[in-house]
Design a protein around this motif. Sequence first.
Motif, mmCIF file in Angstrom:
data_model
loop_
_atom_site.group_PDB
_atom_site.id
_atom_site.type_symbol
_atom_site.label_atom_id
_atom_site.label_comp_id
_atom_site.label_asym_id
_atom_site.label_seq_id
_atom_site.Cartn_x
_atom_site.Cartn_y
_atom_site.Cartn_z
ATOM 1 N N UNK A 65 41.075 44.556 49.147
ATOM 2 C CA UNK A 65 39.672 44.822 49.438
ATOM 3 C C UNK A 65 38.845 43.814 48.647
ATOM 4 N N UNK A 66 37.822 43.272 49.270
ATOM 5 C CA UNK A 66 36.998 42.282 48.599
ATOM 6 C C UNK A 66 35.538 42.729 48.605
ATOM 7 N N UNK A 67 34.986 42.844 47.396
ATOM 8 C CA UNK A 67 33.565 43.169 47.277
ATOM 9 C C UNK A 67 32.848 41.868 46.929
ATOM 10 N N UNK A 68 31.858 41.498 47.710
ATOM 11 C CA UNK A 68 31.137 40.251 47.457
ATOM 12 C C UNK A 68 29.725 40.562 46.971
ATOM 13 N N UNK A 69 29.361 39.915 45.865
ATOM 14 C CA UNK A 69 28.022 40.094 45.320
ATOM 15 C C UNK A 69 27.214 38.841 45.573
ATOM 16 N N UNK A 70 25.896 39.024 45.749
ATOM 17 C CA UNK A 70 25.014 37.864 45.825
ATOM 18 C C UNK A 70 23.690 38.259 45.195
ATOM 19 N N UNK A 71 23.239 37.517 44.236
ATOM 20 C CA UNK A 71 21.962 37.751 43.554
ATOM 21 C C UNK A 71 21.826 39.194 43.076
ATOM 22 N N UNK A 72 22.878 39.731 42.554
ATOM 23 C CA UNK A 72 22.812 41.062 41.959
ATOM 24 C C UNK A 72 22.841 42.196 42.965
ATOM 25 N N UNK A 73 23.131 41.859 44.198
ATOM 26 C CA UNK A 73 23.226 42.912 45.217
ATOM 27 C C UNK A 73 24.573 42.823 45.917
ATOM 28 N N UNK A 74 25.013 43.949 46.482
ATOM 29 C CA UNK A 74 26.270 43.982 47.220
ATOM 30 C C UNK A 74 26.055 43.322 48.581
ATOM 31 N N UNK A 75 26.811 42.234 48.829
ATOM 32 C CA UNK A 75 26.605 41.557 50.110
ATOM 33 C C UNK A 75 27.571 42.080 51.166
ATOM 34 N N UNK A 76 28.837 42.227 50.737
ATOM 35 C CA UNK A 76 29.796 42.783 51.699
ATOM 36 C C UNK A 76 30.901 43.514 50.962
ATOM 37 N N UNK A 77 31.557 44.403 51.651
ATOM 38 C CA UNK A 77 32.661 45.192 51.086
ATOM 39 C C UNK A 77 33.645 45.380 52.230
ATOM 40 N N UNK A 78 34.710 44.550 52.220
ATOM 41 C CA UNK A 78 35.601 44.619 53.392
ATOM 42 C C UNK A 78 37.058 44.756 52.962
ATOM 43 N N UNK A 79 37.776 45.515 53.787
ATOM 44 C CA UNK A 79 39.225 45.610 53.598
ATOM 45 C C UNK A 79 39.838 44.367 54.220
ATOM 46 N N UNK A 80 40.924 43.868 53.629
ATOM 47 C CA UNK A 80 41.587 42.748 54.287
ATOM 48 C C UNK A 80 43.036 43.090 54.553
ATOM 49 N N UNK A 81 43.562 42.420 55.576
ATOM 50 C CA UNK A 81 44.954 42.626 55.949
ATOM 51 C C UNK A 81 45.829 42.219 54.779
ATOM 52 N N UNK A 82 46.746 43.058 54.426
ATOM 53 C CA UNK A 82 47.667 42.765 53.332
ATOM 54 C C UNK A 82 48.556 41.609 53.732
ATOM 55 N N UNK A 83 48.471 40.515 53.004
ATOM 56 C CA UNK A 83 49.368 39.407 53.273
ATOM 57 C C UNK A 83 50.664 39.612 52.510
ATOM 58 N N UNK A 84 51.647 38.990 52.976
ATOM 59 C CA UNK A 84 52.937 39.200 52.318
ATOM 60 C C UNK A 84 53.242 38.092 51.311
ATOM 61 N N UNK A 85 53.130 38.439 50.082
ATOM 62 C CA UNK A 85 53.455 37.471 49.043
ATOM 63 C C UNK A 85 54.822 37.749 48.488
ATOM 64 N N UNK A 86 55.478 36.675 48.154
ATOM 65 C CA UNK A 86 56.757 36.864 47.470
ATOM 66 C C UNK A 86 56.507 37.147 45.994
ATOM 67 N N UNK A 87 56.723 38.362 45.585
ATOM 68 C CA UNK A 87 56.427 38.721 44.184
ATOM 69 C C UNK A 87 57.377 38.041 43.207
ATOM 70 N N UNK A 88 56.880 37.723 42.051
ATOM 71 C CA UNK A 88 57.657 36.999 41.041
ATOM 72 C C UNK A 88 58.811 37.840 40.512
ATOM 73 N N UNK A 89 58.569 39.087 40.360
ATOM 74 C CA UNK A 89 59.570 39.919 39.671
ATOM 75 C C UNK A 89 60.331 40.835 40.619
ATOM 76 N N UNK A 90 60.233 40.548 41.912
ATOM 77 C CA UNK A 90 60.918 41.437 42.857
ATOM 78 C C UNK A 90 62.432 41.324 42.796
#
Lengths: 414, 236
Positions: free
Chosen positions: B211-236
Amino acid sequence: MTTLLLIKTSLNALSSNKGRSALTILGIVIGVAAIVLIMSLGAGAQTVITSQLGGLGADLVVVRPGRQPTGPSDFAQTLFANSLKARDVGLLKQKTNVPDLIAAVPALVVPGSVTYGSYTSHPEVLGWSAQFMGDVFGVFPEQGEFFTQADIDAKASVVVIGSGVAEDLFGFNDPIGKNVKIGDRNFRVVGVLPSKGQVSLFDLNKLAIIPYTSAQTYLLGIDYYHEVMVRASSPGAVPRMVEDITLTLRAAHRITDPAKDDFFVVTQQGIVEQVQTILSALTAFLTMVVAISLVVGGIGVMNIMLVSVTERTREIGLRKAVGATDSDILRQFLIEAIFLTVAGGIAGVLIGSSLGFLLTLALGSVLGIEWTFTFPYVGALLAVGVSMLVGLVFGIYPARQASRKNPIEALRYE
Amino acid sequence: MDLIDVRRLQKSYETGEVQTGVLHGISFTIKKGEFVSIMGPSGSGKSTLLHILGFLDRPTKGEYYFDGQQAGAYTSQESAKIRNNRIGFVFQSFNLLPRISVLENVKLPLLYSDVPENEWDARAARAVEEVGLSHRMHFQPSQLSGGERQRVAIARALINDPDVIFADEPTGNLDSKSGTQVLELIDDLHNNGHTVILVTHETYTAEYADRVITLKDGLLESDRKIERRNHGGLLK
């Protein structure tokens, strides 16, 4: 955070900057060392003086004219007081007045030097009874003999000199029978004292004794005495004898109000107490003067602590961010300051007492007296305690500065 | 229940008589176990927001509920306690103490905790192991690379098993390779159930979050969920 942990943390911080820590406490070290040194020398001096005065003889008292001195002006008036005369000594010698008295001998101090031809010596010239020296201190002439009561009664111009004086004036020649000049008058040398050095209050080597009557008549032109030495039958009789002397002289001088006494009696006990009082006061005064240097040392510690707080701004911010409270930070820096000053105090005690020990050895061998080293336990404890206090007082301000730092600002600090 | 709940949050600073507003009323909630990125250009107020959320600062107006409790009611001592055992911080500039070892650095939060002293070494060693630095346990920070230093800082953030980890530009001082390693480590923490709040101004960094919350000039500009990308975890 426990105190033990705080101490560990502080130690880590201090040991990571050893050179600066050492310099920081230098002021405290010097201050405490000076205090301990003064206290140890003061205690040593007291022992020495007490044992020296002990040689005055516990059965001896000295009657002096004037008021008991309590200040510098009183000492001056003692020199010019003329209340003790031959009649007083006569009254004291009467068994009905002072039953415990076994001898009473007047004494006068004669200023000036002794000369023989072109040679000069500067001994202490006393108008006295030489025989008294033998009676009280067991000192007898090495050559010749003491002058007698008959010489005193006849105001004879005779003198007994110390070995140092004999050496000054005659070298290796025999002084007996020679005429030396004191003031404008010739005195015949009848005896030479053994070279025993210091005996009681006198340096035997630097002494010249003439009959007190001759001193009065030919050299000083006065009819009173500077003091009268009185010997009791036993040390235990001294208090009673002092009482009798006081009553006799008051009656003779028609004094009803004891506050107006024109004489006073000095006992060995009294002198020892007086000297001890003076020495204690002197030691206390010096200690206070030096204590000021501890304050200066404390300011030095405060300065460095302030620098350290500024340098470690980020550390403080981080500690707060991971959960340190204001009081954790305050205590950490306070303990660092106290640790510094206490370490300084302990180092000061070690240095001060070592110096005191060495100085004692040196003084003892130079002055040829038995001067023992005294470790000032009370002073050492006090000094370390005061160091701790200095750390507390001068550490509190930097520690507060540290504890009040805003963690955000602190973390941003470069 | 929401772990973090902010309502109409405002923050302004007074410099002399001039008042500068930084946050002008921001509201959102974050649940336990979320991985949230806070984005925005510099000056948008994201660091200030992070400081308030992390109990390092207080809002001028508005309310902040942490795990259901009104944060404004806490004394500074209680705030310190929360920073100690419920929050872990990871900073852009690592903020390790010089002259003490990796292990000692990781131990630091334990000094201010209720954890008994005899457990400290084992716990710190485990945390160092978790970030893959067992072989550097007794090194000093100056002997480590930037990426290793940041991993030590992460171990330190983990030591008290916090409810939430705040990471303020954790890759800002790192090259892209060690930056990726650090992000994957943070991703692993999230996968293991930790709540992570990541402040960044880089899009590729932000996209590790769900989820990404974006701020601009002290106000909430956007709050969006994003598709989970598949990362290869370091300790998996």
